[in-house]
Design a protein around this motif. Structure first.
Motif, mmCIF file in Angstrom:
data_model
loop_
_atom_site.group_PDB
_atom_site.id
_atom_site.type_symbol
_atom_site.label_atom_id
_atom_site.label_comp_id
_atom_site.label_asym_id
_atom_site.label_seq_id
_atom_site.Cartn_x
_atom_site.Cartn_y
_atom_site.Cartn_z
ATOM 1 N N THR A 1 6.470 1.209 -1.480
ATOM 2 C CA THR A 1 7.881 1.250 -1.497
ATOM 3 C C THR A 1 8.141 -0.061 -2.429
ATOM 4 O O THR A 1 7.456 -0.880 -2.334
ATOM 5 C CB THR A 1 8.319 0.751 -0.369
ATOM 6 N N ALA B 1 0.899 -1.347 -0.053
ATOM 7 C CA ALA B 1 -0.075 0.057 -0.014
ATOM 8 C C ALA B 1 0.930 1.400 -0.126
ATOM 9 O O ALA B 1 0.530 2.030 -0.914
ATOM 10 C CB ALA B 1 -1.185 -0.314 1.255
ATOM 11 N N GLU B 2 1.776 1.397 0.718
ATOM 12 C CA GLU B 2 2.554 2.532 0.811
ATOM 13 C C GLU B 2 3.668 2.682 -0.281
ATOM 14 O O GLU B 2 4.275 3.816 -0.315
ATOM 15 C CB GLU B 2 3.415 2.585 2.139
#
Ligand code: NZQ
Ligand code: ZN
Length: 386
Positions: free
Chosen positions: A318, A315-316
């Protein structure tokens, strides 16, 4: 895949009680120089097993080979080998003792200054035969032709390689690990892990066997790290001993690009600060992988998927390759191995200039599988590793 010649002549004697087999592996006509380190073998029963196995041989001993063995100490052993007319060198120890014995075996057959061998001025053409009783799984030195020797006087640490110094045999009895301090156990695990990485995290070139076997070793080592609480079990110990051996016996690297920049920079850190070999690697590797992210991205992603089982997307946002580097760091941290130089008390970047001079002197102005790690990149890696 490039063309290659592969031969690993070292006979492996694996398992409990195998130290006794050296009685037959060394023919009785040999005069043996038994070489060991600071004395751990005198407290864990290994010395008794070895000397019992040598009961029918003429032998003498040399002790005191230190971690990161110095030419200053080893030259005393060379003198003893000559004086006693030794015809066989038996190393009982870890990478330091075994590497030291490779030097002793070669220097005993060379009339010039022994340091010519690690410094590359003399190519080894002759050496006494060597056998190894491994006491710490880590370097793979027990069945390879590499040797890393230090010179205390000049704070140097140099590698030489020769097919002539492969041990004739290596005894791998996991029971010897019972007396290992935790620090050495974690060092060994990390060193073996980086040995595989240095041959695997380069660029894809279709080596399905090499990649597959490397991934099996990396998964094994990361599993052993996550099961560190089981380190006293025979299964855990046997798996680490075998994995560490296979990580650097030459097999997984055949026909493939190799890196080893983490090692070469790490050796300079040990020479300068005395930091344990494996701990220098844990400091250099994450910074190096990030500095080479573009060149190594494909293999880092492959490692993320096949070794750490990481999801393609999170989700973030990376990227997978960066998350793989984070997983490697997390593994070291789980073993209490720091990944920053400041954790080793190195806080002043003034040392970096000296390291760069040494790297250039040792022929490492360009490192890595693409020779993309120039001295400027090494500077960035060391700065980021602070
Ligand atoms: O000296 P003693 O008293 O035996 O104690 C040793 C030493 O202090 C102790 N130890 C070993 N076996 C033990 C034990 N203590 C209790 N029980 C046992 N069963 O462990 C300490 C470290 O030993 P060392 O031999 O230095 O460890 P390691 O095997 O990690 O070797 C490191 C050296 O190998 C070189 C490194 O640069 C370093 O000099 N390397 C060699 C390579 C090769 N030849 O292929 C590749 C590697 O990348 C590495 O560079
Ligand atoms: Zn290593």
């Amino acid at each position: 895949m490039n063309s290659f010649t592969y031969a690993n002549p070292t006979v492996i004697q694996f398992g409990k009680g195998q130290i006794a087999s050296i009685a037959d592996l060394i023919t009785p006509d040999h005069t043996v120089l038994l070489v060991y380190g600071g004395g751990s073998i005198k407290h864990n029963g290994i010395y008794e097993q070895v000397t019992e196995a040598l009961s029918k041989h003429a032998w003498t001993e040399f002790s005191g080979v230190e971690p990161n063995p110095s030419v200053e100490t080893l030259d005393q052993a060379v003198a003893l080998a000559r004086k006693k007319k030794a015809t066989f060198i038996l190393a009982v120890g870890g990478g330091s003792v075994i590497d030291g014995c490779k030097y002793i075996a070669a220097a005993a057959c060379y009339d010039g200054d022994g340091w010519d061998i690690p410094s590359g001025r003399h190519i080894v053409t002759e050496a006494l035969p060597i056998g190894a009783v491994l006491t710490i799984p880590a370097t793979g030195s027990e069945s390879n032709g590499g040797s890393v020797i230090s010179r205390a006087a000049t704070h140097e640490k140099c590698v030489f390689r020769s097919p002539i110094v492969f041990p004739k045999f290596a005894v791998l009895d996991p029971d010897v690990m019972k007396s290992l301090p935790e620090r050495q156990l974690t060092n060994g695990l990390a060193d073996a892990f980086v040995h595989v990485c240095e041959q695997y995290i380069t660029y894809p070139c279709g080596g399905m066997v090499q990649d597959g076997y490397s991934e099996a070793l990396l998964r094994t080592l990361s599993t052993l790290a996550s099961q560190f609480a089981d380190r006293d079990s025979e299964t855990w110990q046997a798996n680490l001993m075998w994995a560490a051996n296979q990580a650097l016996n030459g097999l997984i690297g055949v026909g493939m690009p190799r890196d080893f920049a983490t090692h070469m920079i790490g050796h300079e850190l040990t020479a300068m600060f005395g930091i344990d070999h494996a701990r220098t690697l844990a400091v250099v590797q994450p910074a190096l992988l990030r500095a080479q992210m573009e060149n190594k991205k494909d293999k880092l992603e492959q490692m993320g998927r096949n070794v750490f089982n990481l999801p393609e997307q999170v989700a973030e946002g990376t990227e997978l390759a960066e998350r793989t580097v984070q997983a490697i760091e997390a593994m070291y941290h789980s073993l209490d191995i720091p990944t920053r130089l400041r954790d080793h008390g190195v806080t002043d970047p003034a040392f970096i200039d000296t390291i760069l001079v040494q790297l250039e002197r040792h022929g490492f102005a360009k490192l890595g599988e693409r020779e993309a790690i120039t001295l400027d990149v090494s500077r960035r890696i060391l700065t980021d590793a602070m």
